[in-house]
Design an enzyme around this catalytic site. Structure first.
Site, PDB file in Angstrom:
ATOM      1  N   CYS A 274       0.869  -1.173   0.000  1.00 24.54           N
ATOM      2  CA  CYS A 274       0.000   0.000   0.000  1.00 24.54           C
ATOM      3  C   CYS A 274       0.910   1.229   0.000  1.00 24.54           C
ATOM      4  CB  CYS A 274      -0.955  -0.022   1.190  1.00 24.54           C
ATOM      5  SG  CYS A 274      -0.132  -0.180   2.788  1.00 24.54           S
TER       6      CYS A 274
ATOM      7  N   HIS B 207      29.980  -9.377  22.620  1.00 25.55           N
ATOM      8  CA  HIS B 207      29.464 -10.522  21.864  1.00 25.55           C
ATOM      9  C   HIS B 207      29.737 -11.797  22.652  1.00 25.55           C
ATOM     10  CE1 HIS B 207      28.864 -13.466  18.672  1.00 25.55           C
ATOM     11  NE2 HIS B 207      28.286 -12.520  17.946  1.00 25.55           N
TER      12      HIS B 207
END
Length: 625
Positions: free
Chosen positions: A26, A546
């Protein structure tokens, strides 16, 4: 491929090409139908640059992109190898409401841009009547511009016949022919009513002619929206059976023949009159509700409109508004879009003035511009909704603004644009601009309320982005985020870390699972799998922790978070907890890199201590360049 090939490929990779049944779009969203939505990592998609957010609604997986969505959609179609708006094995969403929204969005999305453009032209023509005078309305210039603006709406069944055919997998030309037949002049009620009525059918109306001696009730289908969609859906059923029984040798022309020959007479005799009755009742019901209490209707619509946008349910208002325009010549439903959009933008502007994060502040500027043009998804998903109070402030502002519009009797005469370009929607066909002035007053009220409430209620808790130019200290010290053994980054098994591709730093082999903040700052990144976390320090240093190697594959198992993205944390505050035994038992290395990802912005990054460390130990020293 287009300019958004990389973005399109990232989206497809994250969703999974084999998981996609179909995709449409859209104004601001890619609308996927997936085989299994649970297989998609929402947070992973949100982490992609240019993806504003994702929404699960109406049986669709919606990825909010913004104004560039048509270009991204084209690249996605090329990646998927499809040219139609529907792919094979397409499955309808479950639930009546979901199916309805899905059909409406699929039928209107392809024509929305041209429809808005036609509305703007129509509005500008009405403005010229006001500026030049009524004599302009008799000129050839007026006639041509009016034809451009009107044609989209007059021949709406033809346009919707095309898009509905795409939705229901009917030959698009057959869909257009159905729409064109409904618009054919000699079968319109305005033409047939010139003759003498042969009779009347209760609740449906008069009939002036018959088809095979069956009364055909006169109805005007030009400007209509619902009849053609239902007829094309009915035609898709006929087409399915026709393909089953008609020999392949003659299917090319005989299937369209049967579809047209059966569907259109039934449309004119039965479907059209029944839909006309239903839509008239629907329009009358909304009008009665509006007349009963304009202010209550406006206040409720304004308050909840942005919630409907979040779930993509605002599409359901489009056909009702167009029915109002056809039956009444004006609409009072979709005028809610202007107070809501401007209230949302005013809330974001208030946030902009109070924001401390320089990067986020700069990104708010295009969202504000987009909101002024009537597209508020970047504002909603990127700023006001996560902050909550500004979003509520905008709901209140929109509620009051829309209520005021209803009390003042503002009417929308055109299905035109939103935002600043949509002010022409309120100019009457005769060139009366009083509706524009009252709309502007209502919008101003909505904006002021939203702005003031946001300024009062919302406080930016973040410390803001700091650059090296803002740092006064010559150096900064980072504490160890873990208890364990410090090793050189070069010893890490992953080359991305060991070769310094992400930045300079160090690695720790943890002995305990508790992870704390090495410095004070904001959580800039928290991976959905919780295996990695980023902090943007008050001193401008950006740190990535990490936990382990390839632990992303655990999908969050063994990890627990005590913070959320955007939170402010103090040095030493617990961030995460990791089950080290689980990692080891699953065969994962526990080496944990601690990286200064913007180390290039500083003069030197050095390790303060190797060997055994605890949470209180100084780990890294960063010097200002």
């Amino acid at each position: 491929m287009g300019k958004y090939e990389q973005l399109a490929q990232k989206i497809v990779n994250e969703i999974g090409q084999d998981n996609i049944n179909s995709v449409t779009h859209c104004m601001t969203r890619l609308r996927f139908k997936l085989k299994d939505e649970s297989k998609v990592d929402d947070e992973g998609l949100k982490a992609i640059d240019d993806v504003i957010t994702v929404v699960h609604s109406a049986g669709q997986y919606q990825v909010v992109i913004g104004n560039k969505v048509p270009l991204v959609y084209n690249d996605i179609c090329e990646i998927l190898g499809i040219t139609e708006t529907s792919a094979v094995n397409d499955e309808s969403p479950k639930g009546i409401i979901n199916k309805f929204i899905d059909i409406i969005s699929a039928c209107f999305a392809p024509i929305l841009g041209p429809m808005v453009a036609a509305g703007i032209i129509k509005g500008l023509n009405a403005l010229l009547v006001f500026i030049i005078g009524t004599g302009y309305s008799e000129s050839g210039t007026f006639m041509v511009l009016n034809a451009i603006g009107d044609s989209m709406f007059y021949f709406m069944p033809v346009m919707l016949g095309y898009s509905a055919a795409k939705k229901f997998n009917v030959n698009p030309v057959v869909g257009m022919l159905i729409g064109a037949t409904l618009c054919y002049p000699s079968i319109q009620a305005t033409t047939l009513s010139a003759g003498k009525a042969l009779g009347s059918i209760q609740h449906l109306g008069d009939y002036y002619t018959t088809f095979l001696n069956i009364p055909m009730v006169a109805t005007n289908y030009t400007n209509s929206v619902i009849p053609v969609v239902i007829v094309v859906a009915f035609a898709s059923v006929i087409q399915r059976y026709a393909k089953r029984y008609v020999p392949e040798l003659i299917q090319n022309f005989f299937v369209p023949f049967l579809v047209l020959f059966i569907s259109i007479p039934i449309a004119l005799l039965l479907i059209g009159p029944l839909v006309e009755l239903f839509t008239s009742l629907l329009s009358a019901g909304f009008t009665n509700l509006f007349n009963f209490s304009p202010i209550v209707t406006g206040v409720i619509l304004g308050f909840f409109w942005q919630v409907l946008i979040i779930f993509g349910l605002h599409w359901s208002a489009v056909p009702i508004a167009m029915i109002n325009l056809t039956n009444l010549g004006y609409d009072t439903l979709l005028m809610v879009t202007h107070p809501a959009a401007f209230a949302q933008t005013a809330a974001l502007f208030a946030m902009f003035l109070k924001m401390k994060d320089k990067k986020k502040k700069m990104l708010a500027i295009p969202a504000i511009v987009s909101g002024l043009c009537g597209v508020t998804e970047p504002s909603i998903y990127g700023y006001t909704l996560p902050a909550r109070k500004p979003f509520i402030a905008s709901m209140i502002g929109a509620s009051v603004g829309t209520g005021l519009m209803c009390v003042l009797g503002v009417k929308r005469y055109i299905m035109g644009a939103g935002g600043v370009f949509g002010m022409v929607n309120y100019i009457s066909p005769e060139g009366d601009i009083s509706g524009v002035l009252m709309a502007l007053l209502s919008i101003a009220v909505a904006m002021v309320i939203s702005f003031v409430l946001t300024m009062i209620l919302w406080k930016d808790e973040t410390k803001g982005t700091v650059t090296t130019a803002d740092i006064t200290e010559e150096s900064s010290l980072l504490l160890s985020p873990l208890t364990g053994t410090v090793i050189d980054l070069e010893q890490v098994s992953d080359a991305v870390f060991s070769e310094g591709a992400i930045g300079k730093g160090v690695a720790i082999i943890p002995e305990q699972g508790k992870v704390v903040a090495p410095l004070s700052g904001s959580i800039s990144t928290l991976f959905p799998t919780l295996h990695a976390i980023g902090i943007r320090g008050d001193n401008g240093i950006e740190v990535l922790i990490h936990l382990g190697m390839d632990t992303v594959n655990l999908s969050g198992r063994g990890f627990k978070s005590f913070v959320s993205q955007g939170d402010y944390v103090k040095q030493g505050e617990q961030l995460l907890e990791v089950d080290l035994d689980l990692l080891k038992n699953e065969g994962y290395e526990t080496q944990t890199p601690v990286i200064i990802t913007n180390s290039g912005d500083f003069g030197d990054v050095s390790v303060k201590k190797y060997g055994e460390v605890t949470y209180k130990d100084e780990l890294i020293k960063v010097k200002k360049g």
